[in-house]
Design a protein around this motif. Structure first.
Motif, short mmCIF file in Angstrom:
data_model
loop_
_atom_site.label_atom_id
_atom_site.label_comp_id
_atom_site.label_asym_id
_atom_site.label_seq_id
_atom_site.Cartn_x
_atom_site.Cartn_y
_atom_site.Cartn_z
N ALA A 197 2.74 1.69 -14.80
CA ALA A 197 1.88 0.33 -14.43
C ALA A 197 2.62 -0.03 -13.32
CB ALA A 197 2.03 -0.45 -15.63
N LEU A 198 1.92 -0.43 -12.20
CA LEU A 198 2.38 -1.19 -10.94
C LEU A 198 2.04 -2.45 -10.97
CD1 LEU A 198 3.51 -0.73 -8.13
CD2 LEU A 198 1.34 -0.33 -7.33
N ALA A 199 2.87 -3.48 -10.91
CA ALA A 199 2.51 -4.95 -10.63
C ALA A 199 2.79 -5.45 -9.39
CB ALA A 199 3.51 -5.43 -11.67
N THR A 200 1.91 -6.36 -8.82
CA THR A 200 2.05 -6.75 -7.41
C THR A 200 1.60 -8.16 -7.65
OG1 THR A 200 -0.17 -6.13 -6.83
CG2 THR A 200 1.46 -4.64 -6.41
N VAL A 201 1.39 -8.85 -6.68
CA VAL A 201 1.15 -10.47 -6.54
C VAL A 201 0.23 -10.55 -5.49
CG1 VAL A 201 3.22 -11.12 -5.56
CG2 VAL A 201 1.72 -12.73 -6.81
N ASP A 202 -0.66 -11.31 -5.63
CA ASP A 202 -1.65 -11.60 -4.47
C ASP A 202 -1.31 -13.18 -3.76
OD1 ASP A 202 -2.59 -13.86 -5.70
OD2 ASP A 202 -4.47 -13.01 -6.56
N ALA A 203 -1.96 -13.65 -2.72
CA ALA A 203 -1.63 -14.61 -1.69
C ALA A 203 -1.52 -16.00 -2.53
CB ALA A 203 -2.66 -14.79 -0.81
N PHE A 257 11.32 4.78 -5.83
CA PHE A 257 10.35 5.24 -6.62
C PHE A 257 9.07 5.24 -5.39
CE2 PHE A 257 13.41 3.87 -9.46
CZ PHE A 257 13.56 4.65 -10.54
N VAL A 258 8.38 6.47 -5.44
CA VAL A 258 7.36 6.61 -4.55
C VAL A 258 5.91 6.90 -5.14
CG1 VAL A 258 6.67 7.99 -2.69
CG2 VAL A 258 8.84 7.43 -2.72
N PHE A 259 5.02 6.04 -4.47
CA PHE A 259 3.51 6.29 -4.92
C PHE A 259 2.87 6.23 -3.90
CE2 PHE A 259 4.40 1.96 -5.26
CZ PHE A 259 3.36 1.19 -4.80
N TYR A 260 1.68 6.73 -3.63
CA TYR A 260 0.69 6.77 -2.55
C TYR A 260 -0.60 5.92 -2.88
CZ TYR A 260 4.09 10.12 -0.36
OH TYR A 260 5.05 10.59 -0.03
N THR A 261 -1.07 5.42 -1.64
CA THR A 261 -2.26 4.79 -2.04
C THR A 261 -3.06 4.43 -0.67
OG1 THR A 261 -3.42 2.61 -2.73
CG2 THR A 261 -1.32 2.34 -2.08
N ASN A 262 -4.11 3.78 -0.62
CA ASN A 262 -5.09 3.18 0.45
C ASN A 262 -4.46 2.00 0.72
OD1 ASN A 262 -6.92 1.85 2.07
ND2 ASN A 262 -8.49 3.33 1.20
N PHE A 263 -3.94 1.87 1.92
CA PHE A 263 -3.25 0.50 2.28
C PHE A 263 -4.25 -0.48 2.61
CE2 PHE A 263 1.13 1.73 4.37
CZ PHE A 263 1.29 2.53 2.97
N GLU A 264 -5.51 -0.24 2.44
CA GLU A 264 -6.49 -1.27 2.59
C GLU A 264 -6.98 -1.76 1.40
OE1 GLU A 264 -9.55 0.19 5.43
OE2 GLU A 264 -8.27 -0.03 6.88
N SER A 265 -6.51 -1.11 0.31
CA SER A 265 -6.98 -1.52 -1.07
C SER A 265 -6.22 -2.91 -1.40
CB SER A 265 -6.53 -0.40 -1.97
OG SER A 265 -5.15 -0.43 -2.15
N GLN A 266 -6.69 -3.31 -2.66
CA GLN A 266 -6.11 -4.50 -3.03
C GLN A 266 -4.65 -4.37 -3.25
OE1 GLN A 266 -7.46 -6.09 -6.73
NE2 GLN A 266 -7.63 -8.11 -6.05
N LYS A 267 -4.15 -3.32 -3.94
CA LYS A 267 -2.54 -3.31 -4.11
C LYS A 267 -1.87 -3.18 -2.86
CE LYS A 267 -2.88 1.76 -5.62
NZ LYS A 267 -4.33 1.83 -5.94
#
Length: 209
Positions: A40-46, A65-75
């Motif tokens: 589970a990955l937790a982030t915070v919005d604006a 710790f490394v994971f990959y994603t679309n940088f234009e996604s919400q996270k």
């Protein structure tokens, strides 16, 4: 022996957290029915409102710790904006949990290229076709995009999109939790007082359950 038996757990001899995490992840690979590297990955919005979702851990070492994603996604946007995140691994089959907190950095282009090239061809096409986290008018629109990129990259290598890469959480704290009877769990937190770049090593603190 008393009715309530307190045990010291299996992390008392560890002086740093990464070798212990490696052992626990290896154990999870033997007992979890699916995706032992799910986290589970937790982030915070604006606005300061938290978000959490599952991702897959794709690597770890003493850097983080490394994971990959679309940088234009919400996270992706939230991490790029806030520069920090947290993770929680929970392995139900082992009654174990690991929590990770810290600032985040972008992995190198070389690291991202190597991992992207290792993905199944369909997943690489998907990275181009999916406008992750944005409204989708219907399933057909996604299938059409997949077909278009499949035709575009029918032959040869599929390049990594510029907006697709990896993040590395550089932990300032890593907490190990092991379930015990009567909810008298074992908790051990490794803290890095000097921060993620600190050279002072890890401080180990046993916590009340």
């Amino acid at each position: 022996m008393s009715e309530i038996e307190l045990t010291t757990g299996d992390f008392t001899e560890e002086s740093e957290p990464f070798s212990l995490f490696g052992k626990w992840l290896e154990d999870a690979g033997k007992s979890e029915p699916n995706d032992p590297n799910a986290v589970a990955l937790a982030t915070v919005d604006a606005s300061g409102l938290p978000n959490v979702r599952m991702v897959l851990l794709k690597g770890f070492d003493e850097r983080g710790f490394v994971f990959y994603t679309n940088f234009e996604s919400q996270k992706g946007q939230e991490i790029l904006s806030a520069g920090k995140a947290a993770m929680c691994f929970h392995w139900k089959s082992l009654r174990r949990q690991v929590r990770v907190r810290g600032p985040v950095e972008v992995v190198s282009d070389e690291e991202a290229d190597i991992y992207y090239a290792s993905r199944p061809r369909g997943s690489r096409i998907g990275a181009w076709a999916s406008k992750q986290s944005r409204p989708l008018e219907g399933r057909f629109a996604l299938e059409k995009a997949v077909a278009e990129y499949t035709a575009r990259y029918a032959i040869g290598e599929i390049p990594r999109p510029s907006y697709w890469s990896g993040f590395r959480i550089k932990p300032v704290s890593i907490e190990f939790w092991h379930d015990r009877a009567f909810r008298l769990h074992d908790r051990m937190e490794f803290r890095r007082p000097a921060g993620p770049e600190g050279e002072g090593g890890w401080e180990k603190v046993r916590m009340y359950p």
